[in-house]
Design a protein around this motif. Structure first.
Motif, PDB file in Angstrom:
ATOM      1  N   MET A  28       0.854  -1.180   0.000  1.00  0.00           N
ATOM      2  CA  MET A  28       0.000   0.000   0.000  1.00  0.00           C
ATOM      3  C   MET A  28       0.895   1.236   0.000  1.00  0.00           C
ATOM      4  O   MET A  28       1.905   1.279   0.698  1.00  0.00           O
ATOM      5  CB  MET A  28      -0.914  -0.009   1.231  1.00  0.00           C
ATOM      6  CG  MET A  28      -1.992   1.072   1.210  1.00  0.00           C
ATOM      7  SD  MET A  28      -3.081   0.990   2.669  1.00  0.00           S
ATOM      8  CE  MET A  28      -3.919  -0.571   2.401  1.00  0.00           C
ATOM      9  N   PHE A  29       0.511   2.229  -0.789  1.00  0.00           N
ATOM     10  CA  PHE A  29       1.366   3.405  -0.933  1.00  0.00           C
ATOM     11  C   PHE A  29       0.582   4.696  -0.749  1.00  0.00           C
ATOM     12  O   PHE A  29      -0.585   4.797  -1.130  1.00  0.00           O
ATOM     13  CB  PHE A  29       2.027   3.404  -2.318  1.00  0.00           C
ATOM     14  CG  PHE A  29       1.056   3.435  -3.467  1.00  0.00           C
ATOM     15  CD1 PHE A  29       0.667   4.628  -4.046  1.00  0.00           C
ATOM     16  CD2 PHE A  29       0.510   2.252  -3.958  1.00  0.00           C
ATOM     17  CE1 PHE A  29      -0.242   4.656  -5.094  1.00  0.00           C
ATOM     18  CE2 PHE A  29      -0.395   2.262  -5.006  1.00  0.00           C
ATOM     19  CZ  PHE A  29      -0.783   3.471  -5.579  1.00  0.00           C
ATOM     20  N   GLY A  30       1.239   5.680  -0.158  1.00  0.00           N
ATOM     21  CA  GLY A  30       0.657   7.007  -0.069  1.00  0.00           C
ATOM     22  C   GLY A  30       0.960   7.793  -1.328  1.00  0.00           C
ATOM     23  O   GLY A  30       1.839   7.433  -2.110  1.00  0.00           O
ATOM     24  N   SER A  37       4.357  10.299  -2.641  1.00  0.00           N
ATOM     25  CA  SER A  37       4.820   8.908  -2.751  1.00  0.00           C
ATOM     26  C   SER A  37       6.321   8.856  -2.484  1.00  0.00           C
ATOM     27  O   SER A  37       7.046   9.781  -2.878  1.00  0.00           O
ATOM     28  CB  SER A  37       4.527   8.345  -4.145  1.00  0.00           C
ATOM     29  OG  SER A  37       3.142   8.275  -4.383  1.00  0.00           O
ATOM     30  N   GLY A  57      -3.582   2.009  -3.587  1.00  0.00           N
ATOM     31  CA  GLY A  57      -3.371   3.435  -3.382  1.00  0.00           C
ATOM     32  C   GLY A  57      -4.345   4.242  -4.206  1.00  0.00           C
ATOM     33  O   GLY A  57      -5.179   3.696  -4.944  1.00  0.00           O
ATOM     34  N   ASN A  58      -4.254   5.549  -4.093  1.00  0.00           N
ATOM     35  CA  ASN A  58      -5.230   6.419  -4.742  1.00  0.00           C
ATOM     36  C   ASN A  58      -5.275   6.269  -6.248  1.00  0.00           C
ATOM     37  O   ASN A  58      -6.341   6.246  -6.858  1.00  0.00           O
ATOM     38  CB  ASN A  58      -4.943   7.877  -4.387  1.00  0.00           C
ATOM     39  CG  ASN A  58      -5.952   8.821  -5.006  1.00  0.00           C
ATOM     40  OD1 ASN A  58      -7.103   8.855  -4.604  1.00  0.00           O
ATOM     41  ND2 ASN A  58      -5.528   9.570  -6.023  1.00  0.00           N
ATOM     42  N   SER A 159       3.218  -1.092   4.073  1.00  0.00           N
ATOM     43  CA  SER A 159       2.775   0.231   3.637  1.00  0.00           C
ATOM     44  C   SER A 159       3.996   1.130   3.505  1.00  0.00           C
ATOM     45  O   SER A 159       4.900   1.093   4.358  1.00  0.00           O
ATOM     46  CB  SER A 159       1.807   0.853   4.647  1.00  0.00           C
ATOM     47  OG  SER A 159       0.508   0.326   4.512  1.00  0.00           O
ATOM     48  N   THR A 181      -3.054  10.896   1.262  1.00  0.00           N
ATOM     49  CA  THR A 181      -3.507   9.613   1.833  1.00  0.00           C
ATOM     50  C   THR A 181      -2.502   8.988   2.793  1.00  0.00           C
ATOM     51  O   THR A 181      -2.781   7.934   3.382  1.00  0.00           O
ATOM     52  CB  THR A 181      -3.806   8.598   0.710  1.00  0.00           C
ATOM     53  OG1 THR A 181      -2.611   8.360  -0.046  1.00  0.00           O
ATOM     54  CG2 THR A 181      -4.896   9.115  -0.219  1.00  0.00           C
ATOM     55  N   ASN A 182      -1.347   9.598   2.972  1.00  0.00           N
ATOM     56  CA  ASN A 182      -0.281   8.975   3.760  1.00  0.00           C
ATOM     57  C   ASN A 182      -0.675   8.611   5.194  1.00  0.00           C
ATOM     58  O   ASN A 182      -0.346   7.510   5.653  1.00  0.00           O
ATOM     59  CB  ASN A 182       0.961   9.864   3.761  1.00  0.00           C
ATOM     60  CG  ASN A 182       1.804   9.687   2.514  1.00  0.00           C
ATOM     61  OD1 ASN A 182       2.309   8.611   2.248  1.00  0.00           O
ATOM     62  ND2 ASN A 182       1.943  10.751   1.732  1.00  0.00           N
ATOM     63  N   VAL A 185      -2.734   5.384   5.050  1.00  0.00           N
ATOM     64  CA  VAL A 185      -1.916   4.270   4.565  1.00  0.00           C
ATOM     65  C   VAL A 185      -0.963   3.787   5.656  1.00  0.00           C
ATOM     66  O   VAL A 185      -0.741   2.585   5.822  1.00  0.00           O
ATOM     67  CB  VAL A 185      -1.136   4.697   3.303  1.00  0.00           C
ATOM     68  CG1 VAL A 185      -0.067   3.660   2.936  1.00  0.00           C
ATOM     69  CG2 VAL A 185      -2.092   4.895   2.129  1.00  0.00           C
TER      70      VAL A 185
END
Length: 235
Positions: A28-30, A37, A57-58, A159, A181-182, A185
């Motif tokens: 999972m990534f921000g 990122s 992720g987004n 993550s 989103t970090n 995440v």
């Protein structure tokens, strides 16, 4: 030069962080369109030639920006995202049947991630009930006379997030919209690695600025300051 204490052993090198990545894993990534990122972690995954990843992720970034680099080079077998439109290679791979894409409306996606971080099993939402690309394969239920989709919570084996500053406890401060989103995440990974621009001594962060408490962060690595290059490149 200030010596940084490392009481919990959270501060590590990129090489140590990359030891946690393997093929067939969920990452999972921000980030939003590449902003927020972690550049060095993504480059490291590329360098290790890790493939068959499930990425959550987004979005899929741009072809040569953010997580888009992994997608464009065929390292992902599945993506769970709100959109892929900024990366035409992702769309091409999807249409070829090479890349599986699970679309989730943006608000629903972040709630699924938040639910995963909170230990919930799923959320209920009526968003997307009229969209077959969203409802495909998903359970529906009635509650108080209304129809809902059951959207499963999302978690990942690892993550990866990007922050402006961290202290040795792993408390994180973000830079404006790179926060995106970090924080969510960071909560939803079995193991969370934060790549940061600066590591400060204990007490070096204003408590009012801390967004992600260190309890959610397992490892902190220092970014080497890779510059963002906002240039569209046709592929």
């Amino acid at each position: 030069m200030i010596e940084i204490e490392n009481p919990f052993g959270k501060i590590a090198t990129l090489e140590q962080a990359l030891a946690f990545f393997k093929e067939e894993m969920t990452v999972m990534f921000g980030g939003f369109g590449g902003v927020g990122s972690p550049p060095n972690l993504i480059e490291g995954i590329l360098a290790k030639e890790i493939k068959n990843l499930t990425l959550i992720g987004n979005d899929t970034g741009f072809p040569n920006i953010g997580i888009g680099k992994l997608v464009s080079q065929g390292r992902a077998k599945k993506v769970i995202a709100s959109h892929i439109g900024s990366n035409p290679i992702a769309g091409k791979l999807m249409n070829q049947g090479v890349l599986e894409v699970e679309f989730s409306p943006q608000g629903t996606l972040v709630e699924r991630i938040r639910a995963g971080g909170m230990g919930l099993g799923a959320i209920l939402t009526d968003v997307g009930l009229d969209n077959t690309s969203v409802t495909k394969g998903k359970q529906q239920m009635e509650l108080n006379g209304r129809s809902y989709l059951v959207e499963t919570a999302l978690t990942a084996e690892v993550s990866i997030v990007y922050a402006e500053k961290a202290d040795p406890y792993g408390n994180l401060v973000y830079d404006k919209s790179a926060r995106n989103t970090n924080p969510l995440v960071a909560m939803a990974g079995d193991f969370t690695i934060a790549e940061v621009k600066e590591i400060v001594p204990l007490g070096g962060l204003d408590p009012e600025e801390i967004v992600t408490p260190g309890i959610f962060v397992d490892m902190v690595i220092l970014s080497n300051g890779v510059n963002w290059k906002w240039v569209w490149e046709e592929n």
